[in-house]
Scaffold this motif. Sequence first.
Motif, short mmCIF file in Angstrom:
data_model
loop_
_atom_site.label_atom_id
_atom_site.label_comp_id
_atom_site.label_asym_id
_atom_site.label_seq_id
_atom_site.Cartn_x
_atom_site.Cartn_y
_atom_site.Cartn_z
N MET A 1 0.83 -1.19 0.00
CA MET A 1 0.00 0.00 0.00
C MET A 1 0.88 1.26 0.00
O MET A 1 1.92 1.29 0.61
CB MET A 1 -0.88 0.04 1.24
CG MET A 1 -1.95 -1.02 1.30
SD MET A 1 -3.21 -0.68 0.09
CE MET A 1 -3.90 -2.28 -0.06
N SER A 2 0.40 2.25 -0.63
CA SER A 2 1.11 3.50 -0.75
C SER A 2 1.12 4.26 0.57
O SER A 2 0.19 4.17 1.35
CB SER A 2 0.42 4.35 -1.82
OG SER A 2 0.82 5.68 -1.74
N LYS A 3 2.17 5.01 0.80
CA LYS A 3 2.23 5.83 2.01
C LYS A 3 1.36 7.07 1.88
O LYS A 3 1.22 7.83 2.82
CB LYS A 3 3.67 6.23 2.29
CG LYS A 3 4.52 5.06 2.69
CD LYS A 3 5.90 5.49 3.09
CE LYS A 3 6.71 4.27 3.49
NZ LYS A 3 8.03 4.61 3.97
N GLN A 4 0.74 7.27 0.72
CA GLN A 4 -0.11 8.44 0.50
C GLN A 4 -1.52 8.21 1.01
O GLN A 4 -2.33 9.12 0.99
CB GLN A 4 -0.15 8.78 -0.98
CG GLN A 4 1.18 9.20 -1.54
CD GLN A 4 1.10 9.44 -3.03
OE1 GLN A 4 0.13 9.08 -3.67
NE2 GLN A 4 2.14 10.05 -3.56
N VAL A 30 -7.87 5.89 -0.59
CA VAL A 30 -6.88 5.17 -1.38
C VAL A 30 -6.86 5.74 -2.80
O VAL A 30 -7.80 6.38 -3.24
CB VAL A 30 -7.20 3.65 -1.42
CG1 VAL A 30 -7.07 3.05 -0.04
CG2 VAL A 30 -8.57 3.39 -1.99
N SER A 31 -5.77 5.48 -3.51
CA SER A 31 -5.65 5.96 -4.89
C SER A 31 -5.58 4.77 -5.84
O SER A 31 -5.49 3.61 -5.40
CB SER A 31 -4.39 6.83 -5.04
OG SER A 31 -3.25 6.03 -4.86
N ASP A 32 -5.62 5.04 -7.13
CA ASP A 32 -5.53 3.99 -8.13
C ASP A 32 -4.26 3.15 -7.97
O ASP A 32 -4.28 1.95 -8.22
CB ASP A 32 -5.56 4.57 -9.54
CG ASP A 32 -6.94 5.12 -9.91
OD1 ASP A 32 -7.94 4.65 -9.34
OD2 ASP A 32 -7.00 6.01 -10.77
N SER A 33 -3.19 3.79 -7.54
CA SER A 33 -1.92 3.06 -7.40
C SER A 33 -1.94 2.09 -6.22
O SER A 33 -1.06 1.23 -6.12
CB SER A 33 -0.76 4.05 -7.24
OG SER A 33 -0.91 4.79 -6.04
N ALA A 56 -14.54 -4.14 -3.36
CA ALA A 56 -15.17 -3.83 -4.65
C ALA A 56 -15.78 -2.44 -4.51
O ALA A 56 -16.68 -2.23 -3.70
CB ALA A 56 -16.25 -4.86 -4.98
N PHE A 57 -15.28 -1.49 -5.27
CA PHE A 57 -15.71 -0.10 -5.16
C PHE A 57 -16.96 0.15 -6.00
O PHE A 57 -17.09 -0.38 -7.10
CB PHE A 57 -14.58 0.85 -5.58
CG PHE A 57 -13.46 0.87 -4.58
CD1 PHE A 57 -13.43 1.83 -3.58
CD2 PHE A 57 -12.44 -0.06 -4.63
CE1 PHE A 57 -12.42 1.85 -2.65
CE2 PHE A 57 -11.42 -0.05 -3.70
CZ PHE A 57 -11.40 0.91 -2.71
N ALA A 75 -9.68 8.08 -4.02
CA ALA A 75 -9.35 9.49 -4.24
C ALA A 75 -9.60 9.86 -5.69
O ALA A 75 -9.35 9.06 -6.60
CB ALA A 75 -7.88 9.75 -3.89
N LYS A 76 -10.11 11.06 -5.90
CA LYS A 76 -10.35 11.54 -7.26
C LYS A 76 -9.03 11.96 -7.86
O LYS A 76 -8.24 12.66 -7.25
CB LYS A 76 -11.34 12.70 -7.23
CG LYS A 76 -12.68 12.26 -6.74
CD LYS A 76 -13.64 13.40 -6.65
CE LYS A 76 -14.95 12.84 -6.12
NZ LYS A 76 -15.88 13.85 -5.73
N SER A 77 -8.79 11.53 -9.11
CA SER A 77 -7.51 11.86 -9.75
C SER A 77 -7.59 13.07 -10.62
O SER A 77 -8.53 13.67 -10.88
CB SER A 77 -7.00 10.69 -10.56
OG SER A 77 -8.00 9.93 -11.13
#
Length: 77
Positions: A1-4, A30-33, A56-57, A75-77
């Motif tokens: 998982m990302s630290k973001q 969370v983000s796409d990454s 499942a989003f 999160a919105k990109s």
Amino acid sequence: MSKQMAKQVTEKQTDNNDSAKPEQVAVITVSDSDMPVACPMPDQTLWNQHPRVFMAFDEDGRASCPYCGNRFQLAKS
């Protein structure tokens, strides 16, 4: 998982008893990454873990864990 990933804690009133104290419900952004996203999160303590579930989003970018109630927001990109 990302630290973001960002984690917010919100309060939710329990349905079965109006006088009950609000319980803590995590909202994890969370983000796409970060895909695929699974619960429990790696930073949860061992006593707080349950079987691993992949999220499942929905159309609005939300998902929730059926075991612990953690809520996830994409999160919105």
